[in-house]
Design an enzyme around this catalytic site. Sequence first.
Site, short mmCIF file in Angstrom:
data_model
loop_
_atom_site.label_atom_id
_atom_site.label_comp_id
_atom_site.label_asym_id
_atom_site.label_seq_id
_atom_site.Cartn_x
_atom_site.Cartn_y
_atom_site.Cartn_z
N ASN A 1 0.86 -1.19 0.00
CA ASN A 1 0.00 0.00 0.00
C ASN A 1 0.90 1.24 0.00
O ASN A 1 1.48 1.58 1.02
CB ASN A 1 -0.91 -0.02 1.24
CG ASN A 1 -1.88 1.14 1.25
OD1 ASN A 1 -1.84 2.00 0.36
ND2 ASN A 1 -2.74 1.17 2.25
N ARG B 1 -12.93 14.55 7.78
CA ARG B 1 -13.66 14.93 6.56
C ARG B 1 -15.11 15.29 6.88
O ARG B 1 -15.71 14.74 7.79
CB ARG B 1 -13.67 13.76 5.56
CG ARG B 1 -12.30 13.39 5.04
CD ARG B 1 -12.42 12.40 3.88
NE ARG B 1 -11.13 11.93 3.47
CZ ARG B 1 -10.73 10.65 3.56
NH1 ARG B 1 -11.53 9.73 4.05
NH2 ARG B 1 -9.53 10.31 3.14
N GLU C 1 -7.88 -5.69 4.87
CA GLU C 1 -7.73 -5.37 3.45
C GLU C 1 -6.49 -6.04 2.86
O GLU C 1 -6.49 -6.46 1.71
CB GLU C 1 -7.63 -3.85 3.28
CG GLU C 1 -8.96 -3.17 3.52
CD GLU C 1 -8.84 -1.69 3.85
OE1 GLU C 1 -8.40 -1.37 4.97
OE2 GLU C 1 -9.18 -0.86 3.00
N HIS D 1 -12.89 2.09 0.01
CA HIS D 1 -12.84 1.00 1.00
C HIS D 1 -13.45 -0.29 0.45
O HIS D 1 -13.89 -1.15 1.22
CB HIS D 1 -13.64 1.36 2.28
CG HIS D 1 -13.08 2.49 3.08
ND1 HIS D 1 -13.87 3.37 3.74
CD2 HIS D 1 -11.80 2.84 3.33
CE1 HIS D 1 -13.12 4.26 4.38
NE2 HIS D 1 -11.86 3.96 4.13
N ARG E 1 -2.44 -1.91 -3.65
CA ARG E 1 -3.71 -1.21 -3.44
C ARG E 1 -3.77 0.01 -4.35
O ARG E 1 -2.82 0.79 -4.42
CB ARG E 1 -3.81 -0.76 -1.99
CG ARG E 1 -5.04 0.07 -1.74
CD ARG E 1 -5.03 0.68 -0.36
NE ARG E 1 -6.23 1.45 -0.17
CZ ARG E 1 -6.27 2.61 0.48
NH1 ARG E 1 -5.17 3.11 1.02
NH2 ARG E 1 -7.40 3.26 0.63
#
Length: 395
Positions: free
Chosen positions: A8, A237, A381, A178, A89
């Site tokens: 990642n 956010r 993940e 996601h 990723r």
Amino acid sequence: MSKVMSVNCGSSSLKFKLYEMPEEKVITSGIVERIGHDDAIFTIKLNGEKIRKILPVKDHGVAVQIVMDALLENKILNSLDEIKATGHRVVQGGPYFHHSELFNEDTYKKIESLIPLAPLHNKAHLTGYNAFKKVLPNTPAVAVFDTAFHQTMLPEDYSYPIKKEYAEKYMIRRYGAHGTSHKYLCEIGESYLDGDDKRMIICHLGSGASITATHNGKCVATSMGLTPLGGIMMNTRTGDMDPSVYYQIQKMSGKDSETIFQEFNKESGLYGMSGTSNDSRDVEEAALNGNKDAQLALDLWSRRIADFIGQYYVRLGRVDMIIFSAGIGENSPESREWILNRVKEALHIDIDWEKNKVRGQIETISSPKSSVKVMVIPTDEEVMIARDAYKAIKE
Ligand code: AMP
């Protein structure tokens, strides 16, 4: 047995996990942070022990070399050829990718063409890929897209009510994010349900947070939008808002659009409203100590999530399971309680509050008389990325 690396890459970081496949055994994992600095940090887990070094890391090429040297020096690998595949990723796959793809010229060009939609992420992923390609030129590399799982949405679920010209010319629509986590959680969640009609609402509540409605293994709707800024309120956010908030702040503050976009991404949400920190634990503590701004921030956060759950309940027509996952969803019984208290009456949910005390472990937290099963499921993940990379070399 094959060794596969899940990767990642961010703009200044490189996270990796090395697996023995198909056993899915983690051999080692680590991260290089502050790439581009003289005081970059390299951390690697060896035999359960974390080793940390501060050293200059000019770019991602140097970072990959440092990781590979550490694997060889510590005899985790005898040769780099032992790595049979890498899985990378990729945040934005646009409308092109419905599943993971082997990196080739076409894959690369498409990811590159999507840089305007995810400037920091996609660029960093390609920089990372190129760095790995130099060190492992003959090792297959697979791109695993955060958006792929959400490609099953219908146009009415992914379109925005903007001029058709913009939607087409600039590829403006909801892509979600996601997806790798939601897919993983969907597979596990469904394995706990009987029958052949399975409807779930998956709450990935981490620092970035998104909610997905799934029906028989497929995404029907998801809360994040064109970028991860959309959907529910998050640690830093805003989530969804009236678009004129952007216009009004820009007009009144005189700040440029890029600055406000960054503020909406990095200085809003729980952090912006409470003025405390970007870690939800600090916001919780401030609220407990009587900070009213922190309390309102948490109330709004829970309300937004409850509203999405209600919306997706209607979208699915029914729901068999609600899943809580990621940093907050897995570890904060309090957060789950605030959310569930806001939906339990309408959805006939009954929670076993003793079971809800669980942290970081799989658990059913609803009681047997609940109309909806509610579970806490830790996400993973990296293992999904490793699985897709392994699949590519098996095919
Ligand atoms: P993630 O992005 O999934 O790594 O989640 C990060 C978020 O999870 C941060 O806001 C943390 O505050 C939150 N988090 C991590 N551990 C805990 C915990 N034990 N209790 C409450 N929140 C936690």
